[in-house]
Design an enzyme around this catalytic site. Structure first.
Site, short mmCIF file in Angstrom:
data_model
loop_
_atom_site.label_atom_id
_atom_site.label_comp_id
_atom_site.label_asym_id
_atom_site.label_seq_id
_atom_site.Cartn_x
_atom_site.Cartn_y
_atom_site.Cartn_z
N GLY A 1 0.82 -1.21 0.00
CA GLY A 1 0.00 0.00 0.00
C GLY A 1 0.84 1.25 0.00
CB SER A 2 -0.02 4.73 0.79
OG SER A 2 -0.41 4.70 2.14
CB THR A 3 5.16 5.84 1.53
OG1 THR A 3 5.58 5.34 0.26
CG2 THR A 3 6.37 6.04 2.42
CB ALA A 4 1.22 7.86 4.54
CB VAL A 5 -0.88 3.07 5.19
CG1 VAL A 5 -1.44 1.90 5.99
CG2 VAL A 5 -1.98 4.08 4.89
N GLY A 6 2.32 2.51 5.41
CA GLY A 6 3.42 1.58 5.71
C GLY A 6 4.20 2.00 6.95
CD GLU B 1 4.77 -3.34 -3.79
OE1 GLU B 1 5.05 -2.13 -4.02
OE2 GLU B 1 3.76 -3.90 -4.22
#
Length: 596
Positions: free
Chosen positions: A276-281, A298
């Protein structure tokens, strides 16, 4: 007769027998999966036959229901519960209980599970693609490419090589441990957790599930709130296949919900996979740190697509447009930055413009369209803001595609294929992940400049390099910071399921797919044992037994040089010293015993 003739005859006979065995079809049972409620022309109820207007500007999370609708038509599909943290923990506990039984299963049984899935997928391609199309807006062709082929390739690779890479692996024991056998063992971790996105709902569920189950784990998968309808149907396929091989119930589970559901999953499992997104990661990492749960991330991509002046322009133009427009920009590898050599810049734009003009977008199940809808609500507004920012800073629109017949309630779910020229790295379109059908094209003069531009990004998932010289393309790709590189092609890496997939920088870390991804689902255990037990056992040399001898350190110095000296003569000389130490020590011990 030469001695090797019988060997040739035996080898030939073996090959013939193996070929004949291949002609015998495997005995793979069929499974029945109820699909009456997911077919576009299936049973429709009064309750779910209306157009759904999602609330703008606020999340669904407060509703405690995951509402589902077709993004291409806005037709309502139903809803699923947003599970509470307590419910998530209960699901994980059930999977953990089932996994203890499954961990003892044979690879033969696990392969049968894969064959049952493969048979069903091949026989129900249209159904699987239609469900994906209804839930995400992608075309049937894009669903086949991204959902069916990739999943079948993964299953086939696991059938062929999976057991080989999970069996104990011998390792060298080194000089000091020549009398030992060393190996690495791969044991199941327990329960894997996966949070997957909406862009490829079928493959995103099957990808982590296949690796986890084949390596002996249970898995609980939280599907995206934007693809829960399809995800819960695909779960039925998995359940039926597991039941067909007698696997314990609840080994695999699919859960629905929002961030609260995902957070509870992270804190409950033995390994976390997030796509998913970098922020949620980053949020996933913070939560996983509380329990020291290992994670594979990823994340976002902004892949560089480099085209040298000696490339086949017409061919590359087709590949470039496909890479950008596939599923309205729902491509997993994200071709989002195009760098074209200045000598072919105009020719490439001309070729791309011809192709984009011929592209038609519309509801994928109502006509023959090249591109479907945007899955995410209000995402088209975000895409237009990126285009506006580029135009304000000097970019131009070279060409825009067209739409077919759109329902008035679904107009905002579409975005025209757009080619931008005269772009630069001051524009958001070259810095932020767009996830949409936009091609920003920039020119370069030298290979060094192309590499510098490609590396000027916080994302580093993949790249594609095109050149008439293969060695030149390979050299350019080798200098680009990313986890995936394609030479004279785009996104072909993912069809090679023996390869790991993942990125660096803000695109995440860790790998899924391939050998690395399969073993990432395992507890990797180092094991050492005596080679000639019980004839030869490890004994502590006399000089360093407690209480240590006066010459214990000198003995250690000689032992180190014996084992690791740079030339044979130094090692032989030190070996003599070691033997002297041992002999002297034995003599001293013997004399001490006699005196007592």
């Amino acid at each position: 007769m030469p001695f090797w003739w019988p060997l040739i005859v035996l080898a030939f006979a073996y090959a013939i027998c193996k070929f004949l065995l291949m002609l015998i079809p495997p005995n793979v049972p069929s499974i029945d999966v109820d699909a009456s409620d997911v077919l576009a022309h299936g049973k429709e109820t009064e309750e779910n036959s209306f157009i759904y207007i999602p609330p703008r500007g606020r999340s669904q999370q407060s509703d405690k229901k995951v509402q589902c609708y077709e993004p291409a038509t806005m037709k309502y599909l139903g809803y699923f519960p947003a599970l509470s943290p307590a419910e998530v923990k209960e699901r994980v506990a059930l999977s953990r209980k089932a996994q203890k039984t499954w961990a003892q299963s044979s690879f033969k049984l696990r392969r049968q599970f894969l064959r049952i899935l493969l048979k069903y997928i091949i026989e129900h391609q249209e159904l699987i693609c239609e469900v994906s199309s209804r839930d995400t807006g992608k075309t049937m062709v894009d669903a086949s490419l991204g959902e069916i082929m990739t999943t079948c390739e993964k299953i086939t690779w696991l059938l062929s090589e999976g057991e080989r890479w999970l069996k104990p692996e011998s390792r060298s024991s080194g000089r000091a441990m020549l009398h030992k056998i060393s190996r690495v063992e791969f044991h199941p971790l327990g329960v894997i957790g996966a949070i997957v996105p909406w862009n490829y709902p079928f493959h995103n569920i099957f990808n982590p599930m296949l690796a986890a189950v084949f390596s002996g784990n249970g898995i609980v998968i939280k599907v995206s709130e934007h693809a829960s309808w399809s995800g819960c149907f695909y779960f039925r396929i998995i359940q039926a296949a597991l039941a067909a091989v007698g696997a314990p119930e609840n080994l695999v589970d699919v859960i629905t919900g929002f961030s609260e559901t995902g957070e509870a999953l992270v804190s409950s499992v033995d390994k976390m996979i997030f796509v998913g997104s970098t922020a949620v990661g980053k949020m996933i990492m913070r939560n996983a740190a509380e329990t020291l749960t290992p994670v594979t991330l990823e994340l976002g991509g902004k892949d560089a697509f480099i085209i040298c002046e000696d490339a086949d322009v017409s061919h590359v133009a087709q590949v470039a447009v496909r890479g950008t427009l596939q599923s309205s920009g729902q491509n997993c590898a994200g071709a989002e930055r195009f760098y074209v050599h200045k000598e072919i810049y105009s020719a490439f734009i001309s070729q791309v413009s011809k192709i984009v003009k011929s592209v038609s977008a519309g509801p994928p199940l109502t006509g023959r369209y090249d591109m479907g809808a945007i899955c995410l609500q209000e995402h088209s507004e975000h895409l237009q803001s990126l285009v506006n920012d580029a135009l304000d800073k000097g970019a131009e629109i070279a060409v825009r595609g067209s739409f077919g017949h759109l329902g008035e309630d679904a107009v905002e779910q579409y975005f025209p294929p757009t080619v931008l020229i005269n772009v630069n790295h001051n524009m958001k379109i070259m810095k932020e992940e767009a996830f949409g059908p936009i091609m920003p094209i920039m020119q370069f003069s030298t290979d060094e400049e192309a590499v510098k531009l490609a590396n000027d990004s916080r994302y580093a998932l993949g790249c594609a390099v095109f050149s008439g010289s293969k060695s030149r393309a390979k050299l350019i790709a080798s200098q680009i910071q990313c986890g995936v590189a394609a030479i004279n092609d785009f996104a072909s890496n993912y069809m090679c399921q023996s390869l790991p997939f993942g990125g660096v920088k803000d695109s995440g870390f860790g790998r899924f797919a391939g050998i690395e991804g399969l073993r990432a689902c395992c507890l990797v255990k180092s094991v050492v044992e005596d080679r000639f037990w019980p004839l030869i056992k490890t004994k502590i040399p006399k000089p360093i037994q407690y209480p240590v001898a006066e010459n214990a350190f000198e003995f250690q110095e000689a032992l180190v040089e014996t084992l690791y000296g740079l030339n044979i003569w130094d090692r032989l000389r030190s070996l003599i010293d070691v033997l002297k130490f041992l002999t002297d020590q034995s003599s001293n011990v013997s004399r001490t015993r006699k005196s007592h």
